[in-house]
Motif scaffolding. Structure first.
Motif, PDB file in Angstrom:
ATOM      1  N   MET A   1       0.815  -1.207   0.000  1.00  0.00           N
ATOM      2  CA  MET A   1       0.000   0.000   0.000  1.00  0.00           C
ATOM      3  C   MET A   1       0.850   1.258   0.000  1.00  0.00           C
ATOM      4  O   MET A   1       0.496   2.261  -0.634  1.00  0.00           O
ATOM      5  N   LEU A   2       1.979   1.239   0.676  1.00  0.00           N
ATOM      6  CA  LEU A   2       2.864   2.397   0.639  1.00  0.00           C
ATOM      7  C   LEU A   2       3.358   2.649  -0.787  1.00  0.00           C
ATOM      8  O   LEU A   2       3.464   3.794  -1.234  1.00  0.00           O
ATOM      9  N   ALA A   3       3.651   1.568  -1.499  1.00  0.00           N
ATOM     10  CA  ALA A   3       4.076   1.716  -2.899  1.00  0.00           C
ATOM     11  C   ALA A   3       2.918   2.172  -3.778  1.00  0.00           C
ATOM     12  O   ALA A   3       3.071   3.063  -4.630  1.00  0.00           O
ATOM     13  N   ALA A   4       1.730   1.592  -3.579  1.00  0.00           N
ATOM     14  CA  ALA A   4       0.562   1.908  -4.407  1.00  0.00           C
ATOM     15  C   ALA A   4       0.175   3.379  -4.303  1.00  0.00           C
ATOM     16  O   ALA A   4      -0.365   3.955  -5.249  1.00  0.00           O
ATOM     17  N   GLY A   5       0.444   3.997  -3.155  1.00  0.00           N
ATOM     18  CA  GLY A   5       0.101   5.392  -2.968  1.00  0.00           C
ATOM     19  C   GLY A   5       0.787   6.318  -3.965  1.00  0.00           C
ATOM     20  O   GLY A   5       0.321   7.431  -4.200  1.00  0.00           O
ATOM     21  N   TYR A   6       1.870   5.848  -4.559  1.00  0.00           N
ATOM     22  CA  TYR A   6       2.626   6.674  -5.502  1.00  0.00           C
ATOM     23  C   TYR A   6       2.540   6.158  -6.933  1.00  0.00           C
ATOM     24  O   TYR A   6       3.194   6.691  -7.814  1.00  0.00           O
ATOM     25  N   PHE A   7       1.727   5.112  -7.154  1.00  0.00           N
ATOM     26  CA  PHE A   7       1.491   4.643  -8.520  1.00  0.00           C
ATOM     27  C   PHE A   7       0.491   5.574  -9.210  1.00  0.00           C
ATOM     28  O   PHE A   7      -0.391   6.146  -8.569  1.00  0.00           O
ATOM     29  N   SER A   8       0.606   5.685 -10.523  1.00  0.00           N
ATOM     30  CA  SER A   8      -0.387   6.453 -11.287  1.00  0.00           C
ATOM     31  C   SER A   8      -1.671   5.640 -11.429  1.00  0.00           C
ATOM     32  O   SER A   8      -1.692   4.419 -11.191  1.00  0.00           O
ATOM     33  N   LYS A   9      -2.733   6.329 -11.841  1.00  0.00           N
ATOM     34  CA  LYS A   9      -4.010   5.647 -12.061  1.00  0.00           C
ATOM     35  C   LYS A   9      -3.860   4.544 -13.101  1.00  0.00           C
ATOM     36  O   LYS A   9      -4.400   3.442 -12.939  1.00  0.00           O
ATOM     37  N   GLN A  10      -3.118   4.825 -14.177  1.00  0.00           N
ATOM     38  CA  GLN A  10      -2.956   3.836 -15.245  1.00  0.00           C
ATOM     39  C   GLN A  10      -2.227   2.587 -14.752  1.00  0.00           C
ATOM     40  O   GLN A  10      -2.582   1.471 -15.128  1.00  0.00           O
ATOM     41  N   VAL A  11      -1.207   2.786 -13.920  1.00  0.00           N
ATOM     42  CA  VAL A  11      -0.468   1.639 -13.375  1.00  0.00           C
ATOM     43  C   VAL A  11      -1.383   0.803 -12.491  1.00  0.00           C
ATOM     44  O   VAL A  11      -1.393  -0.436 -12.569  1.00  0.00           O
TER      45      VAL A  11
END
Length: 274
Positions: free
Chosen positions: A103-113
């Motif tokens: 979740m810490l990583a997902a917080g900085y993923f773009s919508k497309q990713v």
């Protein structure tokens, strides 16, 4: 709050229906309900104008709802003596670690990713539901030691990024390692707490203060959606658990697999900008 209820009555009704279906699916298939909640929330929030944060909010809110759903579901299975608590105790620390990291990583993923990851993995789940057979096995027992640590951390991370309970991956893993289907479904339901609680807390922290969030959001967790979906998933999870012990679910699994494939295709198209 009354203005929100009036203006978004259609949204709340849709969330209630999603919660009913998600709770039923959680108990019946041990999947945590996230594969229903995340697409529903994403498409609803996108139509309301929150396109940039819709996927992150959908994933985080789904994780929060999974906490109560999993507790309710695993309690219902425990009454039938189907839960393997040794597996839950041995795997939970690694699943918790993975959920936080994911979740810490997902917080900085773009919508497309986020859409590409969810859509791709959902397509694999669809294939598993449609073509998979409970009798397929790769090992006679669950992994231990470093292998368990690695698989458990990966399970937690991927589940958190997708906003799903551990059951979706856990049931497949357990059945491939010789755990009978009913016991795998019951035990995997318990993994949802280990994913949902740390994942939701991490989502609140990493999403705090972000722009473009829907009203009444704590970080990436939308509180009205969390409350409404939780009520209905908690009500329906025991019903699904009871049906899991009474029905031959092969046909239901295949129909559910087709539904997941359709949802996956639409999300992949969104990720590609089509």
């Amino acid at each position: 709050m009354m203005d929100f209820l009036t203006d978004y009555a259609g949204l709340l009704a849709a969330l209630a229906v999603a919660g009913l279906f998600a709770g039923l699916a959680a108990g019946l298939f041990g999947i945590g309900g996230g594969v229903v909640i995340v697409p529903t929330l994403f498409f609803l929030l996108s139509t309301m104008g929150y396109e940039e944060t819709a996927m992150h909010v959908a994933v985080a809110t789904s994780l929060a709802t999974i906490i109560l759903t999993s507790i309710r579901s695993v309690m219902a299975h425990h009454k039938r003596g189907a839960v393997d608590w040794d597996i839950i105790r041995g795997w939970s620390p690694w699943i918790v670690l993975g959920a936080i990291l994911g979740m810490l990583a997902a917080g900085y993923f773009s919508k497309q990713v986020m859409l590409a990851i969810f859509g791709s993995i959902l397509l694999l789940f669809a294939a598993q539901f449609y073509f998979g057979r409970p009798g397929w096995t790769l090992a006679s027992e669950m992994p231990k030691g470093p292998v368990r640590a690695g698989i458990g951390t990966f399970n937690g991370a991927l589940s958190a990024i997708m906003g799903i309970g551990g059951g979706t991956l856990g049931v497949t893993l357990m059945t491939l390692c010789g755990v009978v289907m009913h016991r795998a479904v019951a035990t995997a339901a318990g993994w949802g707490v280990a994913i949902g609680l740390p994942g939701a807390i991490a989502a609140i922290i990493v999403g705090w203060g972000r722009e473009g969030l829907p009203p009444f959001s704590a970080g990436f967790v939308n509180l009205p959606a969390f409350a409404l979906i939780s009520v209905f998933t908690v009500l329906m999870a025991p019903v699904g658990a009871a049906l899991a012990h009474k029905l031959n679910a092969d046909r239901l699994r295949r129909l559910f697999g087709i539904l997941l494939a359709v949802v996956s295709a639409r999300m992949l198209l969104q990720a590609a900008g089509l």
